[in-house]
Design an enzyme around this catalytic site. Structure first.
Site, PDB file in Angstrom:
ATOM      1  N   CYS A  63       4.113  22.042   6.249  1.00  0.00           N
ATOM      2  CA  CYS A  63       4.006  20.573   6.224  1.00  0.00           C
ATOM      3  C   CYS A  63       5.101  19.972   5.355  1.00  0.00           C
ATOM      4  O   CYS A  63       5.059  18.784   5.060  1.00  0.00           O
ATOM      5  CB  CYS A  63       2.620  20.141   5.750  1.00  0.00           C
ATOM      6  SG  CYS A  63       2.231  20.731   4.111  1.00  0.00           S
ATOM      7  N   ASP A  90       0.898  29.916   6.409  1.00  0.00           N
ATOM      8  CA  ASP A  90       0.648  28.464   6.449  1.00  0.00           C
ATOM      9  C   ASP A  90       0.381  27.956   5.034  1.00  0.00           C
ATOM     10  O   ASP A  90      -0.743  27.553   4.697  1.00  0.00           O
ATOM     11  CB  ASP A  90      -0.555  28.195   7.377  1.00  0.00           C
ATOM     12  CG  ASP A  90      -0.825  26.714   7.559  1.00  0.00           C
ATOM     13  OD1 ASP A  90      -0.009  25.878   7.137  1.00  0.00           O
ATOM     14  OD2 ASP A  90      -1.884  26.377   8.119  1.00  0.00           O
ATOM     15  N   CYS A 137       0.854  -1.194   0.000  1.00  0.00           N
ATOM     16  CA  CYS A 137       0.000   0.000   0.000  1.00  0.00           C
ATOM     17  C   CYS A 137       0.891   1.247   0.000  1.00  0.00           C
ATOM     18  O   CYS A 137       1.890   1.302   0.703  1.00  0.00           O
ATOM     19  CB  CYS A 137      -0.878  -0.018   1.246  1.00  0.00           C
ATOM     20  SG  CYS A 137      -1.802   1.497   1.510  1.00  0.00           S
ATOM     21  N   TYR A 192      -2.874  32.178   3.584  1.00  0.00           N
ATOM     22  CA  TYR A 192      -3.290  30.791   3.290  1.00  0.00           C
ATOM     23  C   TYR A 192      -4.157  30.320   4.466  1.00  0.00           C
ATOM     24  O   TYR A 192      -3.797  29.414   5.208  1.00  0.00           O
ATOM     25  CB  TYR A 192      -2.086  29.866   3.101  1.00  0.00           C
ATOM     26  CG  TYR A 192      -1.055  30.333   2.092  1.00  0.00           C
ATOM     27  CD1 TYR A 192      -1.188  29.990   0.739  1.00  0.00           C
ATOM     28  CD2 TYR A 192       0.041  31.100   2.470  1.00  0.00           C
ATOM     29  CE1 TYR A 192      -0.235  30.398  -0.189  1.00  0.00           C
ATOM     30  CE2 TYR A 192       0.986  31.516   1.551  1.00  0.00           C
ATOM     31  CZ  TYR A 192       0.852  31.162   0.223  1.00  0.00           C
ATOM     32  OH  TYR A 192       1.800  31.566  -0.687  1.00  0.00           O
ATOM     33  N   CYS A 201      -7.730  -0.138   7.622  1.00  0.00           N
ATOM     34  CA  CYS A 201      -6.657   0.861   7.561  1.00  0.00           C
ATOM     35  C   CYS A 201      -6.408   1.361   8.976  1.00  0.00           C
ATOM     36  O   CYS A 201      -7.250   2.068   9.544  1.00  0.00           O
ATOM     37  CB  CYS A 201      -7.051   2.012   6.642  1.00  0.00           C
ATOM     38  SG  CYS A 201      -5.821   3.328   6.674  1.00  0.00           S
TER      39      CYS A 201
END
Ligand SMILES: C[S@@+](CC[C@H](N)C(=O)[O-])C[C@H]1O[C@@H](n2cnc3c(N)ncnc32)[C@H](O)[C@@H]1O
Length: 405
Positions: free
Chosen positions: A362, A335, A89, A266, A168
């Protein structure tokens, strides 16, 4: 006798080669770093300290990309991945690591980007806040459906083949239940021909949204309460996926910021806009997605916050237009998406010269690229803090506070 050219060509690592290597550390992107025949080898799903036999899948210039065929000597950081689909996966790439080793690897990834890309000496310590639950944390999932093979799940690693997934372990229980229900319904449900992808999102009170909507009662609008603020959002809008860490992230994004004027760039549906509006006289939030800005205005109105306005625009264009009339800005919450802030945004912020910038990111690599621009032109890094928003993957959220010097 072989010519020098031939022998040097033979010494090069090539696709199909089997190599025995030791993994030195985990790199940004999540690969294990190793060396063989003077070349750099990127090994998928590795642990620092593993001694492994790998097979080279492809080479790109001086880089070779390989996968593990046999673990000769496992690293102490290695555990048996609990998910039966791990490796096939494409969803997770860190389940082979103990949770502490995942956290350590993420801090190393941030350090590496700060050193190499931002050209900054990283702080002695970068604190990382673990996820309250390193499993069952994801409140958003994208499931692929292969109607011919009747498979529902995630794409297999590096392919567009669907890995059929019954369980999951990283999604929140509501989404696991939805996945199970969908697996029963989907083979008999009359989906439009083009429906190959489902987007599932969970909100508070076990509410779930599914697109396309197999069940007509699935809501599009969801809500979350974070740090005492109430947020509504459309399932299509960005909303952070690990809600258990969000109030801590918001607190760190703002630290002790307060004053006259703040920008939230953002801004999505206003995750930072609402708490900023409680601390600053005037707040302007800028976001490109019109559905998100409509929700942000509604979230502010429902909180009776009237000192924040919300602009629907690309941040770079808006800043270039507006910066002449903004006056002194005390605080910017920045962000951006994974690609980082665009050049126009960075240049406009450097011209605007806010007192402080809080960069929520991120992606450590694009964060480091943008930090290099800020720190080369009058800003100093005050704090760097990491948040494990995405356990079982190499992804990490970082908050950096910058101050004008
Ligand atoms: C990482 S999210 C952050 C959203 C919000 N701050 C939050 O934490 O919920 C990035 C946001 O930037 C928006 N976006 C992406 N590119 C943009 C651009 N060039 N101009 C304005 N907004 C953009 C996306 O729609 C998304 O809402």
């Amino acid at each position: 006798m072989k010519s020098r050219r031939e022998s040097s060509r033979r010494a090069r690592v090539e696709a199909g080669d089997a190599l025995e290597v030791t993994i030195e550390r985990i790199l940004p992107g999540g690969f294990g770093l190793a060396h063989a025949a003077g070349q750099t080898v990127f090994v998928a799903l590795a642990a620092a300290g593993d001694r492994v036999r790998v097979r080279v899948a492809e080479t790109r210039g001086k880089l070779a990309f390989a996968s593990i065929e046999e673990i000769l000597q496992p690293s102490p950081a290695r555990v048996e991945p609990p998910c039966p689909y791990f490796g096939r996966c494409g969803g997770c790439d860190f389940q082979q690591l103990t949770y502490q080793a995942q956290l350590d690897a993420k801090v190393e990834i941030i350090r590496d980007c700060l050193r190499r890309i931002a050209q900054l000496a990283p702080p002695d310590e970068i604190p990382i806040t673990p996820s309250p639950d390193p499993w069952r944390y994801r409140s958003r999932a994208r499931w692929q459906y292969d109607r011919d093979g009747e498979r529902l799940g995630y794409f297999e690693r590096g392919t567009h083949r669907v890995c059929d997934v019954a369980v999951c372990p990283v999604v929140v229980p509501e989404l696991q239940q939805l996945l199970e229900d969908l697996r029963v319904e989907v083979p008999v449900y009359m989906l439009p021909e083009e429906a190959r992808e489902f987007e599932a999102v969970a909100g508070d009170d076990a509410e779930v949204s599914l697109s396309p909507p197999v069940w007509t009662d699935a809501p599009r609008e969801l809500a979350r309460t974070i740090g005492g603020e109430h947020y509504r959002f459309d399932a299509d809008c960005f909303f952070q996926i690990n809600h258990a860490l969000l109030s801590t992230l918001v607190r760190e994004g703002l630290q002790d910021a307060a004053g006259d004027s703040a920008l939230d760039l953002y801004s999505g549906v206003g995750l930072f806009t609402l708490p900023l509006a409680r601390r600053f006289e005037r707040v302007t939030a800028v976001e490109g997605n019109a559905t998100a800005t409509a929700f942000a205005r509604r979230n502010l109105a429902e909180a009776s916050l009237t000192n924040a306005r919300v602009e629907t625009a690309p941040v770079g264009e808006w800043l270039a237009r507006a910066r002449g009339r903004l006056g002194q800005v005390n605080f910017v919450l920045l962000d951006p998406p994974r690609a980082g802030a665009d050049t126009e945004t960075v240049l406009s912020l450097l011209a605007l010269r806010p007192d402080r910038i809080s960069y929520v990111s991120c992606d450590p690599a694009t964060l480091a690229r943008d930090l290099r621009a800020f720190t080369s032109d009058g800003y100093a890094v005050e704090t760097v803090r990491a948040f494990d928003m995405f356990p079982q993957t190499h992804h990490v959220e970082t908050v950096v506070h910058l101050r004008r010097v």
